[in-house]
Design a protein around this motif. Sequence first.
Motif, mmCIF file in Angstrom:
data_model
loop_
_atom_site.group_PDB
_atom_site.id
_atom_site.type_symbol
_atom_site.label_atom_id
_atom_site.label_comp_id
_atom_site.label_asym_id
_atom_site.label_seq_id
_atom_site.Cartn_x
_atom_site.Cartn_y
_atom_site.Cartn_z
ATOM 1 N N THR A 30 0.542 -1.090 -0.318
ATOM 2 C CA THR A 30 0.026 0.006 -0.454
ATOM 3 C C THR A 30 0.902 0.925 0.214
ATOM 4 O O THR A 30 2.227 1.691 -0.203
ATOM 5 N N THR A 31 0.164 2.345 0.154
ATOM 6 C CA THR A 31 0.954 3.947 0.244
ATOM 7 C C THR A 31 1.316 4.027 1.330
ATOM 8 O O THR A 31 0.468 3.512 2.471
ATOM 9 N N PRO A 32 2.129 5.727 1.493
ATOM 10 C CA PRO A 32 2.443 5.637 3.177
ATOM 11 C C PRO A 32 1.372 6.254 3.563
ATOM 12 O O PRO A 32 0.536 6.286 4.477
ATOM 13 N N GLY A 33 0.289 6.804 2.662
ATOM 14 C CA GLY A 33 -0.866 7.646 2.658
ATOM 15 C C GLY A 33 -2.232 6.875 3.476
ATOM 16 O O GLY A 33 -2.649 7.490 3.980
ATOM 17 N N PHE A 34 -2.176 5.727 3.081
ATOM 18 C CA PHE A 34 -3.314 4.345 3.643
ATOM 19 C C PHE A 34 -2.805 4.568 5.215
ATOM 20 O O PHE A 34 -3.994 4.614 6.050
ATOM 21 N N LEU A 35 -1.773 4.726 5.561
ATOM 22 C CA LEU A 35 -1.281 4.027 6.664
ATOM 23 C C LEU A 35 -1.382 5.343 7.670
ATOM 24 O O LEU A 35 -1.920 5.935 8.754
ATOM 25 N N ARG A 36 -1.255 6.667 6.605
ATOM 26 C CA ARG A 36 -1.207 8.137 7.636
ATOM 27 C C ARG A 36 -2.938 7.703 7.858
ATOM 28 O O ARG A 36 -3.730 8.332 8.741
ATOM 29 N N ALA A 37 -3.775 7.560 6.599
ATOM 30 C CA ALA A 37 -5.304 7.388 7.562
ATOM 31 C C ALA A 37 -5.900 6.974 8.211
ATOM 32 O O ALA A 37 -7.107 6.957 8.889
ATOM 33 N N ILE A 38 -5.543 5.752 8.526
ATOM 34 C CA ILE A 38 -5.860 4.014 8.750
ATOM 35 C C ILE A 38 -5.359 4.871 10.642
ATOM 36 O O ILE A 38 -5.936 4.588 11.780
ATOM 37 N N GLY A 39 -4.426 5.576 10.618
ATOM 38 C CA GLY A 39 -3.833 6.911 11.678
ATOM 39 C C GLY A 39 -4.752 7.550 12.136
ATOM 40 O O GLY A 39 -5.020 7.739 13.239
ATOM 41 N N GLU A 40 -5.398 8.147 10.785
ATOM 42 C CA GLU A 40 -5.920 9.498 11.727
ATOM 43 C C GLU A 40 -7.426 8.862 11.889
ATOM 44 O O GLU A 40 -8.339 9.685 12.515
ATOM 45 N N ALA A 41 -8.070 7.583 11.057
ATOM 46 C CA ALA A 41 -9.411 7.380 12.048
ATOM 47 C C ALA A 41 -8.953 6.282 13.132
ATOM 48 O O ALA A 41 -9.832 5.659 13.615
ATOM 49 N N ARG A 42 -7.798 6.770 13.811
ATOM 50 C CA ARG A 42 -7.437 6.085 15.324
ATOM 51 C C ARG A 42 -7.410 4.785 14.824
ATOM 52 O O ARG A 42 -8.130 3.529 15.995
ATOM 53 N N LEU A 43 -7.566 3.890 13.958
ATOM 54 C CA LEU A 43 -7.273 2.216 13.687
ATOM 55 C C LEU A 43 -6.250 1.089 14.655
ATOM 56 O O LEU A 43 -6.340 1.078 15.678
ATOM 57 N N ILE A 44 -4.817 2.442 14.158
ATOM 58 C CA ILE A 44 -3.551 1.991 14.563
ATOM 59 C C ILE A 44 -2.621 3.114 15.598
ATOM 60 O O ILE A 44 -3.537 4.220 14.181
ATOM 61 N N THR A 45 -2.016 3.235 16.617
ATOM 62 C CA THR A 45 -1.869 4.984 16.602
ATOM 63 C C THR A 45 0.093 4.608 16.613
ATOM 64 O O THR A 45 0.638 3.873 17.070
ATOM 65 N N ARG A 73 -11.967 -4.621 -1.005
ATOM 66 C CA ARG A 73 -12.968 -4.908 -1.651
ATOM 67 C C ARG A 73 -14.209 -3.493 -1.939
ATOM 68 O O ARG A 73 -15.925 -3.940 -1.606
ATOM 69 N N GLY A 74 -14.322 -1.639 -1.271
ATOM 70 C CA GLY A 74 -15.090 -1.399 -1.740
ATOM 71 C C GLY A 74 -15.450 -1.211 -0.299
ATOM 72 O O GLY A 74 -16.182 -0.089 -0.460
ATOM 73 N N THR A 75 -15.116 -1.072 0.661
ATOM 74 C CA THR A 75 -15.352 -0.605 1.491
ATOM 75 C C THR A 75 -15.294 0.972 2.024
ATOM 76 O O THR A 75 -13.675 0.436 2.329
ATOM 77 N N PRO A 76 -15.811 2.076 2.522
ATOM 78 C CA PRO A 76 -14.549 3.093 3.133
ATOM 79 C C PRO A 76 -14.219 2.920 4.108
ATOM 80 O O PRO A 76 -14.152 1.873 5.384
ATOM 81 N N ILE A 77 -13.382 3.772 3.784
ATOM 82 C CA ILE A 77 -12.109 3.441 5.096
ATOM 83 C C ILE A 77 -11.938 3.439 6.272
ATOM 84 O O ILE A 77 -11.572 3.172 7.432
ATOM 85 N N GLU A 78 -13.235 4.598 6.627
ATOM 86 C CA GLU A 78 -13.650 4.492 7.876
ATOM 87 C C GLU A 78 -14.199 3.800 8.477
ATOM 88 O O GLU A 78 -14.369 3.228 9.710
ATOM 89 N N ALA A 79 -15.065 3.401 7.444
ATOM 90 C CA ALA A 79 -16.141 1.750 8.096
ATOM 91 C C ALA A 79 -14.987 0.344 8.094
ATOM 92 O O ALA A 79 -15.262 -0.384 8.975
ATOM 93 N N ALA A 80 -14.745 0.583 6.691
ATOM 94 C CA ALA A 80 -13.188 -0.507 7.698
ATOM 95 C C ALA A 80 -11.987 -0.325 8.586
ATOM 96 O O ALA A 80 -12.493 -1.312 9.233
ATOM 97 N N CYS A 81 -12.012 0.600 9.185
ATOM 98 C CA CYS A 81 -11.255 0.987 10.259
ATOM 99 C C CYS A 81 -12.501 0.393 11.795
ATOM 100 O O CYS A 81 -11.896 -0.404 12.357
ATOM 101 N N ARG A 82 -13.134 0.863 11.261
ATOM 102 C CA ARG A 82 -14.778 0.379 12.371
ATOM 103 C C ARG A 82 -14.917 -1.380 11.981
ATOM 104 O O ARG A 82 -15.117 -1.219 13.531
ATOM 105 N N ILE A 83 -14.869 -1.424 11.583
ATOM 106 C CA ILE A 83 -15.272 -2.982 11.462
ATOM 107 C C ILE A 83 -13.764 -3.768 11.742
ATOM 108 O O ILE A 83 -14.045 -4.543 12.956
ATOM 109 N N VAL A 84 -12.035 -3.291 11.284
ATOM 110 C CA VAL A 84 -11.406 -4.219 12.130
ATOM 111 C C VAL A 84 -12.139 -3.781 13.877
ATOM 112 O O VAL A 84 -10.990 -4.980 14.430
ATOM 113 N N ILE A 85 -11.027 -2.783 14.310
ATOM 114 C CA ILE A 85 -12.420 -2.081 15.992
ATOM 115 C C ILE A 85 -12.818 -3.550 16.282
ATOM 116 O O ILE A 85 -12.247 -4.140 17.295
#
Length: 116
Positions: A30-45, A73-85
Amino acid sequence: MAADNPLGDRLDDDDYPAYTMGRAAEMLGTTPGFLRAIGEARLITPLRSEGGHRRYSRYQLRIAARARELVDRGTPIEAACRIVILEDQLEEAQRINAEYRRAAKAGADGPESRAS
């Protein structure tokens, strides 16, 4: 042995922040931007190095990989983060419940229950 090889102990630790952002993104495909996005969504810190660079653990990479699967699979990143949490919370709750069941069974099978 720990005194002889302190680095080996840290590298065996799933929570040790061993990976830079670039290496983590490469490992995940993936890209560093993806990692930053999931950090902003508070999935990982990610932890920060002394120089302020993000560092990721193996555990965090597994969490990020799961989020990436959902996003792919098409899940928006915020929803994906919530699902994983929620998946992570469910897994932890199931582990704790299993421990309680084992403890209760051990208590019911203990010497006091046979004395009656």
